[in-house]
Scaffold this motif. Structure first.
Motif, mmCIF file in Angstrom:
data_model
loop_
_atom_site.group_PDB
_atom_site.id
_atom_site.type_symbol
_atom_site.label_atom_id
_atom_site.label_comp_id
_atom_site.label_asym_id
_atom_site.label_seq_id
_atom_site.Cartn_x
_atom_site.Cartn_y
_atom_site.Cartn_z
ATOM 1 N N THR A 173 12.194 65.428 -51.888
ATOM 2 C CA THR A 173 11.156 65.765 -50.912
ATOM 3 C C THR A 173 11.724 65.837 -49.502
ATOM 4 O O THR A 173 11.422 66.767 -48.733
ATOM 5 C CB THR A 173 10.019 64.733 -50.972
ATOM 6 N N VAL A 174 12.551 64.873 -49.157
ATOM 7 C CA VAL A 174 13.148 64.855 -47.823
ATOM 8 C C VAL A 174 14.039 66.081 -47.623
ATOM 9 O O VAL A 174 14.015 66.729 -46.565
ATOM 10 C CB VAL A 174 13.938 63.550 -47.595
ATOM 11 N N LEU A 175 14.832 66.420 -48.633
ATOM 12 C CA LEU A 175 15.692 67.592 -48.538
ATOM 13 C C LEU A 175 14.865 68.864 -48.358
ATOM 14 O O LEU A 175 15.164 69.708 -47.508
ATOM 15 C CB LEU A 175 16.571 67.713 -49.777
ATOM 16 N N HIS A 176 13.806 69.008 -49.152
ATOM 17 C CA HIS A 176 12.952 70.187 -49.036
ATOM 18 C C HIS A 176 12.370 70.310 -47.625
ATOM 19 O O HIS A 176 12.349 71.398 -47.041
ATOM 20 C CB HIS A 176 11.815 70.122 -50.058
ATOM 21 N N ARG A 177 11.920 69.186 -47.090
ATOM 22 C CA ARG A 177 11.322 69.239 -45.752
ATOM 23 C C ARG A 177 12.373 69.544 -44.689
ATOM 24 O O ARG A 177 12.107 70.270 -43.740
ATOM 25 C CB ARG A 177 10.594 67.936 -45.451
ATOM 26 N N ALA A 178 13.566 69.000 -44.853
ATOM 27 C CA ALA A 178 14.633 69.276 -43.886
ATOM 28 C C ALA A 178 15.011 70.753 -43.897
ATOM 29 O O ALA A 178 15.333 71.340 -42.849
ATOM 30 C CB ALA A 178 15.857 68.418 -44.200
ATOM 31 N N LEU A 179 14.966 71.361 -45.081
ATOM 32 C CA LEU A 179 15.325 72.775 -45.220
ATOM 33 C C LEU A 179 14.125 73.700 -45.026
ATOM 34 O O LEU A 179 14.274 74.922 -45.160
ATOM 35 C CB LEU A 179 15.941 73.014 -46.606
ATOM 36 N N LYS A 180 12.955 73.086 -44.736
ATOM 37 C CA LYS A 180 11.715 73.852 -44.571
ATOM 38 C C LYS A 180 11.417 74.693 -45.812
ATOM 39 O O LYS A 180 10.988 75.856 -45.737
ATOM 40 C CB LYS A 180 11.780 74.733 -43.316
ATOM 41 N N GLY A 220 11.015 62.344 -39.132
ATOM 42 C CA GLY A 220 9.768 63.075 -39.324
ATOM 43 C C GLY A 220 9.632 63.754 -40.667
ATOM 44 O O GLY A 220 8.799 64.661 -40.826
ATOM 45 N N MET A 221 10.390 63.307 -41.658
ATOM 46 C CA MET A 221 10.315 63.916 -42.985
ATOM 47 C C MET A 221 9.227 63.295 -43.849
ATOM 48 O O MET A 221 8.792 63.878 -44.827
ATOM 49 C CB MET A 221 11.667 63.807 -43.704
ATOM 50 N N ILE A 222 8.838 62.073 -43.492
ATOM 51 C CA ILE A 222 7.729 61.386 -44.153
ATOM 52 C C ILE A 222 6.859 60.780 -43.066
ATOM 53 O O ILE A 222 7.370 60.222 -42.089
ATOM 54 C CB ILE A 222 8.225 60.291 -45.130
#
Length: 211
Positions: free
Chosen positions: A109-116, A172-174
């Motif tokens: 989830t964190v990776l997905h959010r970092a990569l938008k 800000g990823m979670i």
């Protein structure tokens, strides 16, 4: 190799998690600091970790990579530190659950959010991590049933999950939910965490001075 613990890391990496765990077990260890780029990607280090990434740990002729694996290994190898429920304790299942929830759904989830990146709605059934909302709700449940994820016992799962959660909130990823901030507040002032943070921060400061 002898029984000595040899820890390969960089002070601005996931190695900070592994160092915290090493400080929790209270055993001496040797630290090898590697620079990002060529030093991690050369053949000598790739013989230890073929991905050319840190952290890695060597102990008694065995090499362990991946932070969750390092935390779980150290908890079992140094059981006197009481950082995992006993094998015959039902809480062992809870321990494994949240340790690897952090390594799987939270990391993804964190990776997905970092990569938008957003999983297309019609493909969500294929995504083992589920949605951001699913992961956040599950995580909130995990940290709300006791001081630690295994109830009253602080474990290696708290080292790993707590570190992942703190990093994700910091960037800000979670979302900084009250339950998450309360959970982190119960972890951040542990003496082992403070020692580990001081060690890595001192290395960063020395590198800046030398640079």
């Amino acid at each position: 190799m002898s029984g000595e613990l040899v820890f390969y890391t960089h002070p601005m990496s996931r190695g900070r998690i592994a160092r915290w765990m090493l400080e929790e077990i209270g055993q001496p260890y040797q630290t090898e600091i590697l620079g990002f780029g060529p030093q991690m990607k050369n053949s000598a280090y790739r013989a230890i970790n073929p991905l050319g990434k840190v952290p890695a740990l060597q102990h008694k002729g065995v090499t362990i990579t991946e932070c969750a694996a390092i935390c779980a290994y150290l908890a079992d190898a140094f059981a006197d530190a009481n950082l995992a429920p006993a094998l015959n304790d039902p809480a062992r299942g809870t321990y494994y659950r949240w340790m690897f929830f952090a390594a799987g759904p939270i990391e993804t989830t964190v990776l997905h959010r970092a990569l938008k990146f957003t999983v297309p709605e019609d493909k969500r059934g294929m995504a083992g991590a589920g949605t951001v909302e699913d992961v956040t709700a599950a995580l909130e449940s995990a940290v709300s049933h006791g001081p630690y994820v295994c109830g009253d016992q602080f474990t290696a799962a708290d080292v790993y999950l707590g570190s992942q959660l703190f990093w994700a909130m910091s960037f800000g990823m979670i979302e900084k939910k009250p339950a998450f901030e309360a959970y982190w507040s119960r972890l951040k002032d542990r003496p082992a965490h403070l020692r580990a943070t001081d060690i890595d921060d001192a290395i960063i400061a020395a590198q800046k001075t030398a640079g």
